[in-house]
Design a protein around this motif. Structure first.
Motif, PDB file in Angstrom:
ATOM      1  N   VAL A 154       0.830  -1.200   0.000  1.00 58.37           N
ATOM      2  CA  VAL A 154       0.000   0.000   0.000  1.00 58.37           C
ATOM      3  C   VAL A 154       0.868   1.254   0.000  1.00 58.37           C
ATOM      4  CG1 VAL A 154      -1.617   1.366   1.407  1.00 58.37           C
ATOM      5  CG2 VAL A 154      -2.006  -1.082   1.071  1.00 58.37           C
ATOM      6  N   LYS A 159      -1.893   3.032  -2.915  1.00 55.51           N
ATOM      7  CA  LYS A 159      -3.235   2.605  -3.302  1.00 55.51           C
ATOM      8  C   LYS A 159      -3.823   1.712  -2.220  1.00 55.51           C
ATOM      9  CE  LYS A 159      -3.539  -0.227  -6.785  1.00 55.51           C
ATOM     10  NZ  LYS A 159      -3.482  -0.721  -8.183  1.00 55.51           N
ATOM     11  N   ASP A 160      -5.111   1.910  -1.882  1.00 60.00           N
ATOM     12  CA  ASP A 160      -5.770   1.086  -0.875  1.00 60.00           C
ATOM     13  C   ASP A 160      -5.744  -0.386  -1.294  1.00 60.00           C
ATOM     14  OD1 ASP A 160      -6.335   3.494   0.248  1.00 60.00           O
ATOM     15  OD2 ASP A 160      -8.503   3.399  -0.052  1.00 60.00           O
ATOM     16  N   LYS A 162      -7.777  -4.071  -0.595  1.00 70.18           N
ATOM     17  CA  LYS A 162      -8.949  -4.746  -0.030  1.00 70.18           C
ATOM     18  C   LYS A 162      -8.684  -6.240   0.082  1.00 70.18           C
ATOM     19  CE  LYS A 162     -13.725  -5.975  -1.198  1.00 70.18           C
ATOM     20  NZ  LYS A 162     -14.801  -5.819  -2.214  1.00 70.18           N
ATOM     21  N   VAL A 184      -0.002   3.451   7.785  1.00 69.07           N
ATOM     22  CA  VAL A 184      -1.262   2.924   7.276  1.00 69.07           C
ATOM     23  C   VAL A 184      -2.280   2.762   8.397  1.00 69.07           C
ATOM     24  CG1 VAL A 184      -0.120   1.680   5.398  1.00 69.07           C
ATOM     25  CG2 VAL A 184      -0.640   0.494   7.549  1.00 69.07           C
ATOM     26  N   THR A 186      -6.262   0.614   9.168  1.00 73.36           N
ATOM     27  CA  THR A 186      -7.138  -0.460   8.690  1.00 73.36           C
ATOM     28  C   THR A 186      -8.578  -0.133   9.057  1.00 73.36           C
ATOM     29  OG1 THR A 186      -6.852  -1.714  10.748  1.00 73.36           O
ATOM     30  CG2 THR A 186      -5.349  -2.223   8.927  1.00 73.36           C
ATOM     31  N   VAL A 198      -9.859  -3.287   4.773  1.00 75.42           N
ATOM     32  CA  VAL A 198      -9.141  -2.475   3.798  1.00 75.42           C
ATOM     33  C   VAL A 198      -7.973  -1.798   4.499  1.00 75.42           C
ATOM     34  CG1 VAL A 198      -9.253  -0.488   2.231  1.00 75.42           C
ATOM     35  CG2 VAL A 198     -11.191  -2.059   2.398  1.00 75.42           C
ATOM     36  N   LYS A 200      -5.314   1.248   4.283  1.00 80.61           N
ATOM     37  CA  LYS A 200      -5.225   2.547   3.628  1.00 80.61           C
ATOM     38  C   LYS A 200      -4.007   3.329   4.123  1.00 80.61           C
ATOM     39  CE  LYS A 200     -10.259   3.212   3.358  1.00 80.61           C
ATOM     40  NZ  LYS A 200     -11.350   4.175   3.656  1.00 80.61           N
ATOM     41  N   SER A 236      -9.069  -3.764   7.114  1.00 80.64           N
ATOM     42  CA  SER A 236      -8.998  -2.453   7.521  1.00 80.64           C
ATOM     43  C   SER A 236      -9.234  -2.230   8.950  1.00 80.64           C
ATOM     44  CB  SER A 236      -9.923  -1.858   6.965  1.00 80.64           C
ATOM     45  OG  SER A 236     -10.604  -1.623   6.227  1.00 80.64           O
TER      46      SER A 236
END
Length: 241
Positions: A154, A159-160, A162, A184, A186, A198, A200, A236
């Motif tokens: 990531v 980019k996220d 999933k 990051v 989640t 996800v 992020k 996430s």
């Protein structure tokens, strides 16, 4: 039932170390082989004194009754610890007992806890933790490594990411593995059984200019990926909820 886990170059050595630490003979203990010695690992055994509390007997009877209703051929080991009961289930049907991604063993644990603690006041509640052939420890290690590799991806790609749908137990591991990450976050989305995680980027992270610069974003050298590496599955902040 007091028990300890020990390691050795051979199974016999691991057993002897355990007997020495407990100060007992073989006749006074039960021995469970957790892992055979291999090229890159030591043998690991659990040695338990042949004594048990009344509550251990109650839990063991309950576990064996539910397993019998499931129609599975399994052996059970129960140990009362300070904060909980530990149940290890082994045998020919262990894979069926664990289920896909550990879903069956998680549901079994939920049922056993609900039955055992039914109508008990909160102060008498005692959790029962269920494992089989060290599955829980191995699965947690796998998911933690996957979470860290995904965080690197990531950060590198900005980019996220999933994940595929996971059960609540697996989602909690992903969240926990990345909870203290400085780059990051989640989050969980969707409804059961299709709830997913996800990963992020935090809003203050700047996209790396090139691959060499991106390598600096990895947690440590042991989990750096090559330019062509791809995570094995899509995967996430929740559950916790």
């Amino acid at each position: 039932m007091k028990s300890i886990e020990t390691q050795g170059k051979t199974t016999e050595q691991a057993i002897e170390i355990g007997l020495y630490k407990l100060g007992v003979s073989r006749e006074e203990v039960s021995i469970e082989i957790l892992e055979q010695a291999g090229l890159f690992n030591k043998a690991r055994v659990r040695i338990s004194l042949n004594t048990s509390s009344e509550e251990e007997a109650v839990v063991k009877e309950l576990v064996e009754k539910v397993i019998s209703l499931m129609g599975l051929e399994l052996n059970t080991f129960v140990e009362e610890r300070e904060a909980d009961f530990f149940v290890n289930v082994t045998g020919a049907d262990a894979a069926l007992f664990i289920g896909k991604h550990g879903e069956s063993i998680e549901e079994f644990q939920t049922v056993i806890n609900a039955i055992y603690n039914k109508n008990k006041p909160r102060e008498e509640y005692k959790r029962i933790t269920v494992d089989s052939n060290n599955y829980i420890e191995k699965r947690e290690a796998t998911l933690c490594n996957l979470a860290k590799r995904t965080a690197g991806k990531v950060i590198r790609e900005h980019k996220d990411f999933k994940f595929e749908a996971m059960n609540s137990y697996e989602r909690r591991i992903i969240h926990s593995a990345l909870s203290g990450h400085d780059k990051v976050i989640t989050e969980s989305y969707g409804n059961e059984p299709n709830r997913y995680v996800v990963v992020k980027l935090k809003s203050n992270i700047v996209k790396p200019k090139n691959y060499d610069e991106a390598k600096d974003y990895f947690e440590d050298d042991s989990i750096k990926e090559s330019k062509t590496d791809k995570p094995a599955i899509k995967e996430s902040r929740d559950d916790v909820n």
